[in-house]
Every structure is written in C-alpha cells, then in structure tokens.
Design an enzyme around this catalytic site. Structure first.
Site, mmCIF file in Angstrom:
data_model
loop_
_atom_site.group_PDB
_atom_site.id
_atom_site.type_symbol
_atom_site.label_atom_id
_atom_site.label_comp_id
_atom_site.label_asym_id
_atom_site.label_seq_id
_atom_site.Cartn_x
_atom_site.Cartn_y
_atom_site.Cartn_z
ATOM 1 N N HIS A 1 45.576 26.287 34.756
ATOM 2 C CA HIS A 1 44.455 27.209 34.595
ATOM 3 C C HIS A 1 43.216 26.765 35.355
ATOM 4 C CE1 HIS A 1 42.684 30.630 32.499
ATOM 5 N NE2 HIS A 1 41.609 29.897 32.254
ATOM 6 N N SER B 1 39.573 33.610 34.524
ATOM 7 C CA SER B 1 39.773 33.536 33.087
ATOM 8 C C SER B 1 39.040 34.693 32.390
ATOM 9 C CB SER B 1 39.329 32.171 32.572
ATOM 10 O OG SER B 1 39.799 31.932 31.272
ATOM 11 N N GLN B 2 38.180 34.405 31.405
ATOM 12 C CA GLN B 2 37.459 35.491 30.743
ATOM 13 C C GLN B 2 36.575 36.250 31.717
ATOM 14 O OE1 GLN B 2 34.698 34.414 27.610
ATOM 15 N NE2 GLN B 2 34.697 36.473 26.732
ATOM 16 N N ASP C 1 49.962 28.863 32.323
ATOM 17 C CA ASP C 1 49.168 27.836 33.011
ATOM 18 C C ASP C 1 48.463 26.889 32.052
ATOM 19 O OD1 ASP C 1 47.042 29.280 31.973
ATOM 20 O OD2 ASP C 1 46.320 30.018 33.892
ATOM 21 N N ASP D 1 43.331 24.515 37.986
ATOM 22 C CA ASP D 1 43.643 24.382 39.411
ATOM 23 C C ASP D 1 43.174 25.603 40.189
ATOM 24 O OD1 ASP D 1 44.857 21.901 39.227
ATOM 25 O OD2 ASP D 1 46.879 22.698 39.076
ATOM 26 N N HIS E 1 39.794 22.538 40.233
ATOM 27 C CA HIS E 1 39.386 21.401 39.398
ATOM 28 C C HIS E 1 40.605 20.553 39.100
ATOM 29 C CE1 HIS E 1 35.333 22.790 37.582
ATOM 30 N NE2 HIS E 1 35.476 23.285 38.795
ATOM 31 N N LEU F 1 35.079 31.378 30.124
ATOM 32 C CA LEU F 1 34.557 30.754 28.913
ATOM 33 C C LEU F 1 34.054 29.351 29.205
ATOM 34 C CD1 LEU F 1 34.299 30.926 25.763
ATOM 35 C CD2 LEU F 1 36.590 29.907 25.660
ATOM 36 N N ASP G 1 44.990 13.819 36.876
ATOM 37 C CA ASP G 1 44.002 14.767 36.376
ATOM 38 C C ASP G 1 44.156 14.928 34.862
ATOM 39 O OD1 ASP G 1 42.398 16.892 35.710
ATOM 40 O OD2 ASP G 1 43.056 18.189 37.336
#
Length: 293
Positions: free
Chosen positions: A260, A83-84, A238, A262, A266, A17, A217
C-alpha cells in the site's frame, strides 16, 4: 526537464488517511511531484484533514480546486488520489464534474477495506476502548497537521474509519457511483459526466525473502502482517486494500508487486526492483496528456 507529461490541466495529488504534503524532509508522495514536474507537468498537493470522512475531506478538496483554477487560469484539474484520497477525489468529481478532468485512484478502497472492517469490529461503539482509540488517533491526525505546518483542519478518526469500511463505502457508492464496475473485479465506465476515471494498485506477492530492498522496510513488513487479516481477498491485497476493491474506471493494473505504501514510493524508495512507482505516475501523466487532459 522535458515536456512529455505537460498535461493540459494541472495535476492535483490527494493524500490518504493520516496523509500530509511535507513533514521536514519527508514527502507523502515521495519524489513523485518532482518527477512529474521534471516531465513538464504542473503539480499541486492537496492539504486535507489527516483523518475525517470522505465528504468532509471532499469539501476541503473542492475549495483547493477552486483556488488552483483561479491561480492557474485552468478550467479543470486532474485528480490523483492515493488510498482514501481516491474516495475524496471521487466526491469532488461527482459534485463538481465541470472542474475535474480526470480522477485516478491509486490503491483506493473503492469498495471498502477489509482491514477497516476488522478494526471496526474490534471497537464496540460507545465503549471505552473505542473512545480511547478514537481520541488517540484523532490527536495523531492533529499532530500531523501541526508538524506539517499546514492550517489547522478538523480531525475525526471514527468518521474516517467508518468511511473506509465496506459498509461505509457501500453507502458512499450509492450516492457517488461514477466509474464503479458493475461486476466484481471488472472495469468501470471510462468516462462519466465528462470526467475520465482510472485506477491502479498493487498486491503483496511471494515470500518475505523475495522482497529485495523491501526486506529492510519496516512498513512493508507491517503491511505483510496486516495482509493476513483479509479473507475475501486473501493473498490478493496490498496490506490495507484488496486488489478488486481498488478497481475504478479504466483499470491500468491492479497486481503490481507493491504494498500500500510502495505506491507512493515509501519508505525511502525501498520498493521492489520489478516496479517503479514514480515511473507509474509519470507514465500516467503522459497517458492523460495523450487523452487531451
């Protein structure tokens, strides 16, 4: 450059997403494509609607798979979805298994996201707050597409949100159950219709002070806050996806010490020193190669 990860079939990375390929100097899969290429893999990155349903994004992915197969002469591709993107990849594999060698879910909400459930409850269908939020997030998805320099694709934030809720994913899973575990927290079938299924994900562990560079972060701090909204998988998520909700096919590991974002390296690689997300992708490509994929 080596050939340790020169898989038989090309690797196609599938964003989630509000994802993108590249915006200026920023990559969604930060440093991952480059690391895979240095290890000998042929790698592509999908360009999909930043916000839309799993099926709409899946149809877009099928078009790009066909294009890659024509371009490379390969018979199939290895899909790795974050993810998505995992649900998008699952759709493509279910509809066209002859074109997909493997599907790997990275932090994929394969049983839905409790956070998406909370957001869905916060917006009453048809009411002004839902309409405003939908308009803003749809516009944001369009903006991402524009500044990434990719062709304009349809955006629909509400369909994206509904596609990520537990209810929405349950309906999706009834139609496309390949690789899903039969028991909560278990593993699914390793191979279905000739397609191999894998998954890995992380959870937020310990206190903020134990975060090493992640302490700096802001996105990790946001994930840590969002993690508190979970109930079923409280302290086992996460920030966006629960640990057991992520399980699909052969579960490599679902409790890496990563949030999520990482798992796509990122922000700027500010990840814990105990886990290197880029290495996970390279090792997985080596795994796919060993499997003959």
């Amino acid at each position: 450059m080596t050939d340790t990860a020169n898989t038989q079939y090309p690797i196609l990375l599938v964003h989630g997403l509000f994802g993108f390929d590249r915006i200026g100097p920023f990559n969604y899969f930060n440093g991952i494509k480059e690391a895979l290429q240095r290890a000998g893999a042929s790698v592509f990155i999908a360009s999909l609607s930043a916000a839309h349903s799993n099926e709409t994004r899946g149809e877009q992915l099928l078009v790009q798979i066909a294009r890659i197969l024509q371009q490379t002469g390969a018979r199939r591709v290895n899909l790795i979805g974050h993810s998505q993107g995992a649900l998008t990849a699952r759709y493509a594999a279910a509809v066209a298994p002859e074109s997909v060698a493997s599907v790997t879910s990275v932090s994929g909400p394969n049983h839905g996201s409790e956070l998406a459930d909370r957001l869905r409850l916060a917006f009453i269908p048809g009411k002004l707050p839902e309409k405003v939020a939908a308009s803003l997030t749809t516009a944001f998805g369009t903006l991402i597409t524009i500044i990434s320099g990719k062709p304009q694709l349809p955006q629909h934030a509400l369909q994206a949100l509904n596609a990520l809720t537990s209810e929405g994913v349950a309906a999706f899973n009834l139609k496309y159950p390949q690789g899903l575990p039969n028991t909560w927290g278990g593993m699914g079938a390793a191979k279905v219709n000739g397609v191999f299924y894998y998954s890995w994900s992380g959870i937020i562990k310990g206190s903020l002070l134990s975060e090493s560079m992640n302490l700096l972060d802001p996105m990790h701090n946001a994930c840590r806050l969002l993690a508190t909204f979970f109930t079923t998988e409280y302290k086992e998520n996460d920030g966006l996806v629960g640990r057991f909700s992520s399980h699909l096919g052969t579960v490599i590991q679902s409790d890496y010490p990563m949030d999520h974002l990482d798992t796509i390296n990122h922000l700027a690689g500010l990840t814990r020193h105990k886990a290197n997300p880029v290495e996970l992708y390279v090792k997985h490509a080596q795994r796919l190669k060993k499997q003959g994929l």
